[in-house]
Structure formats: C-alpha cells, structure tokens
Scaffold this active site. Structure first.
Site, PDB file in Angstrom:
ATOM      1  N   GLU A  33     -11.444   3.997  83.576  1.00  0.00           N
ATOM      2  CA  GLU A  33     -11.576   5.232  83.704  1.00  0.00           C
ATOM      3  C   GLU A  33     -10.756   5.684  85.535  1.00  0.00           C
ATOM      4  O   GLU A  33     -10.823   5.098  86.155  1.00  0.00           O
ATOM      5  CB  GLU A  33     -12.901   4.986  83.562  1.00  0.00           C
ATOM      6  CG  GLU A  33     -13.555   6.810  84.564  1.00  0.00           C
ATOM      7  CD  GLU A  33     -13.373   8.174  84.482  1.00  0.00           C
ATOM      8  OE1 GLU A  33     -12.944   8.085  82.637  1.00  0.00           O
ATOM      9  OE2 GLU A  33     -12.246   8.924  84.945  1.00  0.00           O
ATOM     10  N   ARG A 107     -25.794  17.221  80.690  1.00  0.00           N
ATOM     11  CA  ARG A 107     -24.858  16.050  80.260  1.00  0.00           C
ATOM     12  C   ARG A 107     -24.886  14.810  80.749  1.00  0.00           C
ATOM     13  O   ARG A 107     -25.073  13.613  80.327  1.00  0.00           O
ATOM     14  CB  ARG A 107     -23.242  16.882  80.679  1.00  0.00           C
ATOM     15  CG  ARG A 107     -22.683  17.692  80.028  1.00  0.00           C
ATOM     16  CD  ARG A 107     -21.571  18.183  80.657  1.00  0.00           C
ATOM     17  NE  ARG A 107     -21.191  19.011  79.274  1.00  0.00           N
ATOM     18  CZ  ARG A 107     -20.101  18.498  78.587  1.00  0.00           C
ATOM     19  NH1 ARG A 107     -19.906  18.074  78.058  1.00  0.00           N
ATOM     20  NH2 ARG A 107     -19.873  19.465  77.838  1.00  0.00           N
ATOM     21  N   TYR A 212     -30.469  28.724  76.447  1.00  0.00           N
ATOM     22  CA  TYR A 212     -30.877  27.192  75.731  1.00  0.00           C
ATOM     23  C   TYR A 212     -31.857  26.396  77.035  1.00  0.00           C
ATOM     24  O   TYR A 212     -31.640  26.496  78.120  1.00  0.00           O
ATOM     25  CB  TYR A 212     -30.341  26.012  75.004  1.00  0.00           C
ATOM     26  CG  TYR A 212     -29.008  25.502  74.938  1.00  0.00           C
ATOM     27  CD1 TYR A 212     -29.098  24.247  76.137  1.00  0.00           C
ATOM     28  CD2 TYR A 212     -27.785  26.384  74.036  1.00  0.00           C
ATOM     29  CE1 TYR A 212     -28.143  24.137  75.843  1.00  0.00           C
ATOM     30  CE2 TYR A 212     -26.579  25.036  74.650  1.00  0.00           C
ATOM     31  CZ  TYR A 212     -26.843  24.463  75.507  1.00  0.00           C
ATOM     32  OH  TYR A 212     -25.782  23.823  75.570  1.00  0.00           O
ATOM     33  N   ASP A 291     -12.325  14.861  72.192  1.00  0.00           N
ATOM     34  CA  ASP A 291     -10.873  16.119  73.414  1.00  0.00           C
ATOM     35  C   ASP A 291      -9.201  15.638  73.075  1.00  0.00           C
ATOM     36  O   ASP A 291      -8.384  16.519  73.273  1.00  0.00           O
ATOM     37  CB  ASP A 291     -11.257  16.044  74.385  1.00  0.00           C
ATOM     38  CG  ASP A 291     -12.059  17.878  73.964  1.00  0.00           C
ATOM     39  OD1 ASP A 291     -12.448  17.843  72.976  1.00  0.00           O
ATOM     40  OD2 ASP A 291     -13.138  17.965  75.189  1.00  0.00           O
TER      41      ASP A 291
HETATM   42  C1  LIG Z   1     -17.882  25.208  78.530  1.00  0.00           C
HETATM   43  C2  LIG Z   1     -17.254  24.205  77.678  1.00  0.00           C
HETATM   44  C3  LIG Z   1     -19.129  23.771  77.103  1.00  0.00           C
HETATM   45  C4  LIG Z   1     -19.288  22.941  76.072  1.00  0.00           C
HETATM   46  N1  LIG Z   1     -20.425  22.610  74.815  1.00  0.00           N
HETATM   47  C5  LIG Z   1     -20.696  21.531  74.055  1.00  0.00           C
HETATM   48  C6  LIG Z   1     -21.084  21.742  73.968  1.00  0.00           C
HETATM   49  O1  LIG Z   1     -22.695  22.658  73.278  1.00  0.00           O
HETATM   50  N2  LIG Z   1     -21.336  20.641  72.202  1.00  0.00           N
HETATM   51  C7  LIG Z   1     -20.446  19.219  72.467  1.00  0.00           C
HETATM   52  O2  LIG Z   1     -20.565  18.839  71.035  1.00  0.00           O
HETATM   53  N3  LIG Z   1     -19.907  19.426  72.968  1.00  0.00           N
HETATM   54  C8  LIG Z   1     -19.880  20.554  74.198  1.00  0.00           C
HETATM   55  N4  LIG Z   1     -17.987  20.812  74.576  1.00  0.00           N
HETATM   56  C9  LIG Z   1     -17.275  20.309  74.467  1.00  0.00           C
HETATM   57  C10 LIG Z   1     -17.089  18.821  75.279  1.00  0.00           C
HETATM   58  O3  LIG Z   1     -17.289  18.801  76.151  1.00  0.00           O
HETATM   59  C11 LIG Z   1     -16.298  17.917  74.807  1.00  0.00           C
HETATM   60  O4  LIG Z   1     -16.018  18.060  73.557  1.00  0.00           O
HETATM   61  C12 LIG Z   1     -16.214  16.310  75.512  1.00  0.00           C
HETATM   62  O5  LIG Z   1     -16.737  16.481  76.123  1.00  0.00           O
HETATM   63  C13 LIG Z   1     -15.315  15.629  75.084  1.00  0.00           C
HETATM   64  O6  LIG Z   1     -15.424  14.236  75.117  1.00  0.00           O
HETATM   65  P1  LIG Z   1     -13.893  13.303  76.180  1.00  0.00           P
HETATM   66  O7  LIG Z   1     -14.600  11.848  76.098  1.00  0.00           O
HETATM   67  O8  LIG Z   1     -13.339  12.906  74.203  1.00  0.00           O
HETATM   68  O9  LIG Z   1     -13.409  13.618  77.058  1.00  0.00           O
HETATM   69  P2  LIG Z   1     -13.618  13.721  78.134  1.00  0.00           P
HETATM   70  O10 LIG Z   1     -15.020  14.662  78.496  1.00  0.00           O
HETATM   71  O11 LIG Z   1     -12.654  15.196  78.802  1.00  0.00           O
HETATM   72  O12 LIG Z   1     -13.558  12.642  78.964  1.00  0.00           O
HETATM   73  C14 LIG Z   1     -11.656  11.809  79.488  1.00  0.00           C
HETATM   74  C15 LIG Z   1     -11.958  10.957  79.933  1.00  0.00           C
HETATM   75  O13 LIG Z   1     -10.700  10.438  80.549  1.00  0.00           O
HETATM   76  C16 LIG Z   1     -10.943  10.371  81.916  1.00  0.00           C
HETATM   77  N5  LIG Z   1      -9.168  10.403  81.981  1.00  0.00           N
HETATM   78  C17 LIG Z   1      -8.491  11.179  81.750  1.00  0.00           C
HETATM   79  N6  LIG Z   1      -7.517  10.825  82.230  1.00  0.00           N
HETATM   80  C18 LIG Z   1      -7.244   9.698  82.824  1.00  0.00           C
HETATM   81  C19 LIG Z   1      -6.682   8.593  82.526  1.00  0.00           C
HETATM   82  N7  LIG Z   1      -4.801   9.320  82.701  1.00  0.00           N
HETATM   83  N8  LIG Z   1      -6.507   6.878  82.977  1.00  0.00           N
HETATM   84  C20 LIG Z   1      -8.040   7.274  83.110  1.00  0.00           C
HETATM   85  N9  LIG Z   1      -8.183   7.728  82.869  1.00  0.00           N
HETATM   86  C21 LIG Z   1      -8.921   9.272  82.105  1.00  0.00           C
HETATM   87  C22 LIG Z   1     -11.787  11.374  83.013  1.00  0.00           C
HETATM   88  O14 LIG Z   1     -11.553  11.408  84.262  1.00  0.00           O
HETATM   89  C23 LIG Z   1     -12.306  10.800  81.397  1.00  0.00           C
HETATM   90  O15 LIG Z   1     -13.652  10.260  82.457  1.00  0.00           O
HETATM   91  C24 LIG Z   1     -17.952  21.896  75.860  1.00  0.00           C
HETATM   92  C25 LIG Z   1     -17.103  21.972  76.097  1.00  0.00           C
HETATM   93  C26 LIG Z   1     -16.948  23.214  77.323  1.00  0.00           C
HETATM   94  C27 LIG Z   1     -15.801  23.294  78.207  1.00  0.00           C
END
Ligand SMILES: Cc1cc2nc3c(=O)[nH]c(=O)nc-3n(C[C@H](O)[C@H](O)[C@H](O)COP(=O)(O)OP(=O)(O)OC[C@H]3O[C@@H](n4cnc5c(N)ncnc54)[C@H](O)[C@@H]3O)c2cc1C
Length: 378
Positions: A33, A107, A212, A291
């Site tokens: 991370e 969160r 909520y 994502d």
């Molecule tokens: C305003 C908003 C509201 C939302 N509400 C909801 C909701 O109510 N319900 C829901 O299901 N989803 C919701 N989402 C979507 C949700 O937040 C994301 O889809 C989710 O957090 C994606 O998780 P992830 O683990 O794929 O990516 P992320 O949470 O983006 O995690 C990626 C991680 O990788 C790390 N990283 C990045 N690049 C590197 C690198 N080069 N080397 C090492 N580490 C790195 C980052 O620091 C981070 O910790 C919302 C999003 C937004 C913007």
C-alpha cells in the site's frame, strides 16, 4: 503442490477483502500500500445486501451490524416538493429476501474490520508501486523506494489510477462523468431532529442528494450531494469543498434536506469518474479488481460492493487452482465469472435512474459471491 506467493497492490476495500478471503482458504498474501499510514476515512458507505453477504462469509456481519445502521425504509423524493416517487422496504424484510441486511456505516469501520482479519505483517505500508513486468517464471515489482520484489502472481487493487492496469492492459484514461460530489458526515445534533430521514435520495433535474445515518445511535448522518460540472480533470480523493458554493448549487431543494447540508462542518469534494467495461481483465499472472478494473459513479452504491464481490470470487478461483502454475487459469475463471455483472453495474450506475421509481433490484442484491458458479476449467 507449492504455495504461490501472491502480491496485492492497494489496501483499499478490494485489496483488504481479497487478502481476508484468501486467508479464509489458508492462502497467504502480501498487500503493498502506497500510504504511509491508515488515516480516518471521512465518509460513510452504504453496504448493500450482496456485499454484506460476501463480508458475512468472512465473519464480519456482527461487527458491522454493531457499528452501523440498518434503515427500515429507503425513500426517493422529488427535489422541491418532497413527493415520494419510490420506497424500498428495507429492514428484516430485505434481509430475509436477500440473505443479508443493508448496512450503512463509517468507512473506517469497514477498513478496521477487514484489517483485523489479516495476520500481522500482511500489509506493507509506504510501498508505492512504480513498475511491474512479468515473464514465464513470475512477476517483478519495483517500488518507488527502490525495493524489488518477486511474486508468482499480482492482483492490482490499486484503484481508479491503477498502475497495474496501465502496465498490463494499456493506458486508457479514467473518464470524468461531468459530475462532482460534495460529501460530509454531520453530527445529528447540528440538525433539527424531525428533518432527518433514515435513508433518502432527493432527485433534482440534473443533481441529487443522498443522505443516511451511519451509526447505531443515529448521532451521525452522512450525505453525498452531486452536481454537474464542466471541468475535465479533478483529483479523485478528498479536496476541501466550499460549503457556501454547495448550498448555492442546491438552492430551491426542499428545506428538509437543506437542513442536513446546512449542518455540515467540514465538506469535501470528489470528481466522479468511470471507465468503459473492459474486454479482458487479466494477462497471464496479473489481474485487477474493483475500481482498478470497473470504476463507476456511486449512483447505485456498488463500487465497493463490486470490489468486495470480485475479491471473494477471485479468492475462490485461486483456492481451486492447483498451485502457482495454474494462477493464470484461475484469473481467467475469475474474470469469466465477473465481467458481465460488473459491466451491467457500470452501465446502470451511469444512467443514474436506479430506484427513482420501482426497479427489479434482485439481480444486484440477490447475488451471492460465495456460491455463484465459476466457469469450468479450460
Ligand atoms: C463520493 C463517493 C461515494 C461512494 N459511495 C459508495 C457506496 O455507498 N457504496 C459502495 O459500494 N461504493 C461507493 N463508492 C465507491 C467506492 O468507494 C469504491 O468503488 C471503492 O472504494 C473501490 O475500492 P478499491 O479497493 O477498488 O479502490 P480504492 O479504495 O481506491 O483503493 C485503492 C488503494 O490502492 C492504493 N494505491 C493506489 N496506487 C498505488 C500504488 N501505485 N502502489 C501502492 N498502492 C497504491 C491506494 O492508496 C488505495 O489504498 C463511492 C465512491 C465515491 C467517490
């Protein structure tokens, strides 16, 4: 059979869930991370029944219930008159129908609960991935601090601007949706009590607000207020938002929801991005999830939910593979099980009509990541 070394890039919700699910199958992994430490994530999240069911398989449901809030009703209202356009019955009825409740929470509750499922040393902080290359023997990772690591396989859970995706699958850019979101967690003490509803979306012509409760004693309410903007590039996380600009943007909305916005002390702002669904998620020993793979605007609350589902299905596919030689095949089975569903979620989210009027929600909430079939071995 040898034990594969699996590197996960990113300790977000997707990466943490994958490591916890692999551990459930007795498979070790290491998460790299970029952040130096985990800070409090100042936002709420709605975990729909499909994601809670996936997390329940990791033994997390009780902890989330104890620290979150389960609404009885999800209301959809017209922005100015307050007319109700659709009501989703939630509470025990929804839990019985889909096999798990819908829980809204802070969160950080989810992050902490997932991290507590991992063995000490699983997460390596301050490790920003710079380069990744693979050959027949495995994958070479190089971090910004100069450390080089070898792994049998790599999962990119590194979010919207994924380095892993770019290296393995090409350099397409995230697409700005033309919308940005203000969000804040508001102490309910700041708001007149009879103005707050458990779960509600207020639908304006080109903007909307969702709010909520996020904790059991209802002392905190969270909102996300989405506005159209013409900017093309916005940093994705955590800009400070201008409260008076936000209130001006929602001028004319019903006093009931304006009271919630007015109670905010610290407003932040996010640009909302998506990408087109991918044809292919994996290249040999590298795959991606969450994502990094299928970002979507948060208009059906499935971004994190789909990352959690990905993680469980991927862990199942890896656990059924016969050692490190089969990881490419496991990744192929994983994406085969997940591509169609996540593309449908991306398309549905972009439409931004979900729940405004009655919809068939069974395909989203009824999914079980622990039992959905994986494609046959090739
Ligand atoms: C305003 C908003 C509201 C939302 N509400 C909801 C909701 O109510 N319900 C829901 O299901 N989803 C919701 N989402 C979507 C949700 O937040 C994301 O889809 C989710 O957090 C994606 O998780 P992830 O683990 O794929 O990516 P992320 O949470 O983006 O995690 C990626 C991680 O990788 C790390 N990283 C990045 N690049 C590197 C690198 N080069 N080397 C090492 N580490 C790195 C980052 O620091 C981070 O910790 C919302 C999003 C937004 C913007």
């Amino acid at each position: 059979m040898t034990t594969p070394s699996i590197a996960i890039i990113g300790a977000g919700i997707g990466g943490l869930t994958l490591a916890a699910a692999l551990r459930r199958f007795g498979i070790a992994s290491t998460i790299y991370e970029q952040a130096e430490k985990f800070g409090p994530v100042g936002a709420g999240i709605q975990l729909t029944a499909n994601s809670v069911k996936a997390l329940a398989g990791l033994g997390l449901q009780e902890r989330l219930l104890e620290n979150g809030f389960c609404p009885e009703l999800g209301l959809n209202r017209q922005w100015d008159t307050g007319e109700i356009t659709n009501t989703l019955e939630m509470g025990p009825g929804l839990a019985a129908r889909y096999g798990a409740p819908d829980i809204a929470l802070h969160r950080s509750v989810l992050h902490d609960a997932l991290a507590a499922k991992l063995d000490a040393g699983t997460i390596r902080l301050g490790k920003r991935l710079k380069e990744i290359t693979q050959n027949r023997e495995g994958v070479a990772l190089t971090f910004e601090d100069g450390e080089a690591v070898h792994a049998d396989a790599v999962v990119g859970a590194d979010g919207l601007h994924s380095v892993v995706r770019r290296a393995a699958l090409g350099d397409d850019k995230p697409l700005y949706t033309g919308k940005s979101a203000y969000r804040a967690i508001v102490p309910t003490a700041n708001i007149k009590a009879d103005m707050i509803e458990e779960r509600v979306k207020w639908w304006g012509p080109d903007r909307h607000i969702v709010s909520y409760f996020i904790n059991p004693d209802k002392s905190l309410v969270y909102f996300i207020a989405v506005v159209p903007e013409t900017i093309s590039e916005v940093e994705s996380w955590s800009q400070r938002g201008d409260k008076s600009a936000m209130l001006a943007a929602f001028d004319g909305f019903h006093p009931r929801i304006l009271a919630v916005l007015e109670g905010a002390e610290d407003v932040r702002k996010w640009g909302l991005f998506n990408r087109h669904p991918l044809e292919r998620w994996s290249v040999d020993r590298i795959t991606i999830l969450g994502d990094a793979c299928h970002p979507m605007p948060p208009f059906i609350a499935q971004g994190a939910a789909s990352a959690i589902e990905d993680a469980v299905v991927l862990a199942r596919a890896i656990s059924e593979s016969g050692g490190d030689g089969d990881l490419a095949a496991a990744f192929h089975r994983y994406e085969g099980a997940r591509r169609e569903r996540t593309a449908r979620m991306q398309i549905t989210a972009l439409e931004n009509k979900w729940m405004k009027t009655a919809v068939d929600a069974d395909w989203v909430y009824g999914y079980d990541a622990w039992s959905t079939p994986l494609p046959e071995h090739a």
